[in-house]
Motif scaffolding. Structure first.
Motif: not given
Length: 442
Positions: A295-296, A329-332, A368, A372-373, A375-376
């Motif tokens: 995870t992030t 980079s994050p998890r998505a 991601t 993420e952008r 999805q947010n």
């Protein structure tokens, strides 16, 4: 009028394959993309600093840009475009505005790798005359295929009666994790209802499609420089502060970072350099390392521990350490609604024999940031895989793609975009639908 891209997928892919350029040096690649996009005809085309804020870029090289710019100039790249890309501001965003309808993004990556392509006679790019023309650099991950998909999809939608907005991100610097963030923070990523990202292969064979990846690893790349004090190794070693010794301690301690009870983490020191001669206490040492997490939050844990380990090892040996996070980079995860829709579309594509609703990714990807952008902001995103037979693994000198997969990718992406147009807003997936897809794949 140029020949349609969809009629020359192989030619387009091979032309990109001949001219691979690494992260933030994709000058000729971007110029060729722009040439093709202009031939298609779009409503908006942004290149380099017009596509994103250069300050948001990550992992931009301090040097080595000018030779790549000159190489692009020598190959006939448009001078005005090269001027706009000065400083490594490569990549482009193309937009089709076609009235009322959903806003859909498609992300493809464009950079190559620092790998010397094989010269073996049985390597297809050698045998068929499209091996990399740039020594020490090749498209060893299929980004040449990705660009071809992006262009062909753009053309197909432009020529259709599509109603809505299509934004195609031709993203630089994926391999270093540097280009996803600026694209995601740009105005072009705002208010997207859907985002599609896609990769070729990844150990899935020709004729297989994964509708959406799950569990990509959050990642960060770290550069650490340790500075000590030089001294004569024989006459006065006690007067030195040994940066190489500190580096060794840092490496050993890095692999001792505790695992976390909440999930999987990864750490690695990939390169390490120090010293000038056998009789000199090393004054300077440099390491390139990375941390990843399931995870992030777990990646952040590993990153903090890695930074602390580097600095503590330096202090222990009377040195100091400068630690920089080069990129991250994050998890998505892919959204099940889009996974279901892509599965349905792919099941109807000629040449696709097996569709997996989902698969664990197990690696990292800076797409991601865009996922993420979106999805947010309340939209849906998926990262699909279009299988291809590749003789060896990605990131190897003999990597290649089965060019039959080029058409598969175009058909899956175009079909998905048209279905999104017709079904917007996409309804939530029922559990029975998930089970139905799973049974169909068994």
């Amino acid at each position: 009028m140029s020949e349609p891209i969809q009629d020359r997928l192989v030619t387009v892919r091979r032309n990109f394959h001949r001219h691979p350029e690494p992260a933030w040096r994709e000058f000729y690649t971007t110029a060729r993309l722009v040439e093709e996009i202009r031939a298609v005809g779009v409503d908006e085309l942004a290149v380099g600093p017009d596509a994103y804020d250069p300050a948001d870029r990550m992992a931009v090289p301090d040097a080595d840009l000018e030779p790549w710019l000159e190489r692009a100039r020598d190959r006939g790249a448009d001078e005005d475009l090269l001027e706009r890309m000065t400083g490594g501001n490569t990549g482009a965003v193309a937009v089709l505005e076609r009235g009322e309808g959903p806003s859909i993004g498609l992300r493809v990556d464009i950079d190559g790798l620092f790998i010397e392509e094989s010269t073996d006679a049985d390597h297809d790019p050698v045998d068929e005359g499209f091996r990399s023309e740039i020594d020490g650099t090749m498209h060893a991950c299929g980004h040449d295929a990705h660009m071809t998909w992006g262009l062909a999809v753009l053309e197909a939608i432009a020529e259709s009666d599509f109603s809505g907005r299509l934004v195609v991100f031709f993203q630089p610097a994926e391999e270093t994790g540097g280009g996803g963030c600026p694209m995601a923070r740009s105005e072009f990523a705002a208010d997207l209802d859907y985002l599609l990202a896609v990769h070729v292969g990844l150990d899935h064979p020709t004729g297989e499609v994964v509708a959406g990846i799950e569990k990509p690893l959050a990642m960060c790349h770290i550069d650490a420089t340790i500075t000590g004090t030089s001294a004569h190794a024989g006459k006065a070693p006690n007067e030195g502060a040994n940066a190489m010794h500190a580096m060794g301690t840092a490496i050993v301690n890095t692999y001792g970072i505790p695992r976390h009870s909440d999930g999987m983490t990864r750490v690695n020191v990939g390169t390490a350099e120090a010293g000038t001669a056998s009789n000199v206490i090393a004054e300077r040492a440099h390491m390139a390392a990375e941390a990843r997490g399931e995870t992030t939050e777990l990646m952040e844990y590993a990153k903090r521990r890695l930074e602390r380990t580097m600095k503590s090892a330096a202090t222990m040996h009377g040195c100091r350490a400068e630690v920089d996070v080069v990129s991250e980079s994050p998890r998505a995860d892919s959204d099940p609604e889009l996974q279901a829709l892509v599965s349905e579309v792919a099941n109807g594509v000629d040449g696709v024999e097996r569709v997996l609703p989902a698969a664990d990714f197990g690696a990292s990807e800076d797409a991601t940031f865009l996922m993420e952008r979106v999805q947010n902001d309340g939209g849906l995103a998926t990262y699909a895989i279009v299988g291809t037979d590749h003789p060896t693994s990605h990131h190897t000198p003999t990597f290649d793609v089965d060019e039959r997969s080029l058409e598969h990718g175009v058909d899956v992406l175009v079909g998905t975009i048209r279905e999104l147009e017709g079904r917007h807003p996409v309804p939530e997936v029922a559990e029975t639908a998930d089970a139905e897809y799973a049974e169909a794949d068994e």
